[in-house]
Design an enzyme around this catalytic site. Sequence first.
Site, PDB file in Angstrom:
ATOM      1  N   ASP A   1     -36.855  25.316  15.510  1.00 41.71           N
ATOM      2  CA  ASP A   1     -37.693  24.447  14.678  1.00 41.71           C
ATOM      3  C   ASP A   1     -38.893  25.270  14.218  1.00 41.71           C
ATOM      4  O   ASP A   1     -38.808  26.496  14.152  1.00 41.71           O
ATOM      5  CB  ASP A   1     -38.107  23.199  15.458  1.00 41.71           C
ATOM      6  CG  ASP A   1     -38.312  21.979  14.567  1.00 41.71           C
ATOM      7  OD1 ASP A   1     -39.049  22.106  13.585  1.00 41.71           O
ATOM      8  OD2 ASP A   1     -37.741  20.914  14.849  1.00 41.71           O
TER       9      ASP A   1
ATOM     10  N   HIS B   1     -38.186  27.477  11.521  1.00 38.42           N
ATOM     11  CA  HIS B   1     -38.485  26.804  10.263  1.00 38.42           C
ATOM     12  C   HIS B   1     -39.810  27.258   9.664  1.00 38.42           C
ATOM     13  O   HIS B   1     -40.340  26.603   8.781  1.00 38.42           O
ATOM     14  CB  HIS B   1     -38.505  25.290  10.468  1.00 38.42           C
ATOM     15  CG  HIS B   1     -37.177  24.732  10.882  1.00 38.42           C
ATOM     16  ND1 HIS B   1     -36.990  23.395  11.174  1.00 38.42           N
ATOM     17  CD2 HIS B   1     -35.967  25.323  11.043  1.00 38.42           C
ATOM     18  CE1 HIS B   1     -35.719  23.195  11.519  1.00 38.42           C
ATOM     19  NE2 HIS B   1     -35.094  24.345  11.449  1.00 38.42           N
TER      20      HIS B   1
END
Length: 398
Positions: A222, A245
């Site tokens: 993430d 991310h």
Amino acid sequence: MAKKSGFRTLVLLLFSLSIVYVNCALPPRTFDVRMYGAVADGKTDNTKAFLRTWEDACEYGGRSRFWIPRGTFLLGSISFEGSCKGSMAFLIKGTLKATTDPQQFFTDTWIGFRYLDKLTVKGGGYLDGQGAAAWPYNDCSRNSNCRTLPTTLRFDFVTNSAVNNIKSVNSKNSHINIFACHNMNISNIRLTAPANSPNTDGIHIGTSNKMKISRAVIGTGDDCIAMVSGSRDIDIDNVACGPGHGISIGSLGRSHASEFVSGISVTNSIFIGSDNGVRIKTMAPSLHSKASGLTFQNLFMRNVSNPIVIDQQYCPYQGCRIQSSSAVQIQDVTFRNIMGISRTQIAVNLQCSGALPCKNVKLINIDLGYHGRGGKAKSLCSNVIGYSYGKQIPGGCI
């Protein structure tokens, strides 16, 4: 008369010395978890032994050293709380290993620190969240009411503190979560989890101010670093991000309408193979909020899918109202000296709100190439008010 004066002087001197002696700082003291029953065999649950150690260390009036020696210590969900009578150094030399028992998964914290001042967490040791056992239980991508999995390190209401020289691997959820904290320095850390591990943010910050993050290597499933509502005066420098991310502000607008984001700086960092580089994301529809004073500069992108992103139509869940506009005002944003290679053709993608266009956005010396099919790198902008200076590759956005 002279004798009486000399006697008074001597009495005053002795009284002053006694005050100095009483008020002098106590010497540092080490509290070894093994002395409280902890066993480094990787099998024994040491939660109670660690709590007993903390109770004594927290009661000590001087500098306490909570000592975790080399070895592997199994540890359940635990919270270390203050306030303590003196400052605290939480020293991890060995490896702390989380449980793989599914009955103990659904809590928000593995190791937590709350209501503390002058805390240091360091030592060169490892925090092993054993996340692979828990990731199959994460259904948040399709369930907005998904059950919580534990964050490896959680800091709530912690002030004037530091985290350095720590390694966290395979967290069940975020590696580090920071909430309602002030003046923290995080440096020389390594946070890793597989690219497909769900919600394993590296560092998640909310309702906190005066944070410095530096010399960090973060590769997760993430955001490498996420800053949500109430994040202010955050200085991020010398971070290597990827996989993951990227470094994100948001998502904003779901709650905390009055908790604005401001004073964020991301500098001198590298992104390698991440899904995004630097990103600002807000929900639509959303509550009214604001993000301002954001600077991203001296950054290198290597094979990054979306190097520069503003997404005011962010929707991680199903059923979003596509025609809705975000009510989050984004303004005073600078992207400066950002170079490298984009994995997709749209290297600069600024999609702002139709209701509240982004204001005073600056693109300065951008040099992002693309080597795939379809030609050169492109930029795509909507509802952006701003300026471009210096080299602009791709060009034609603002």
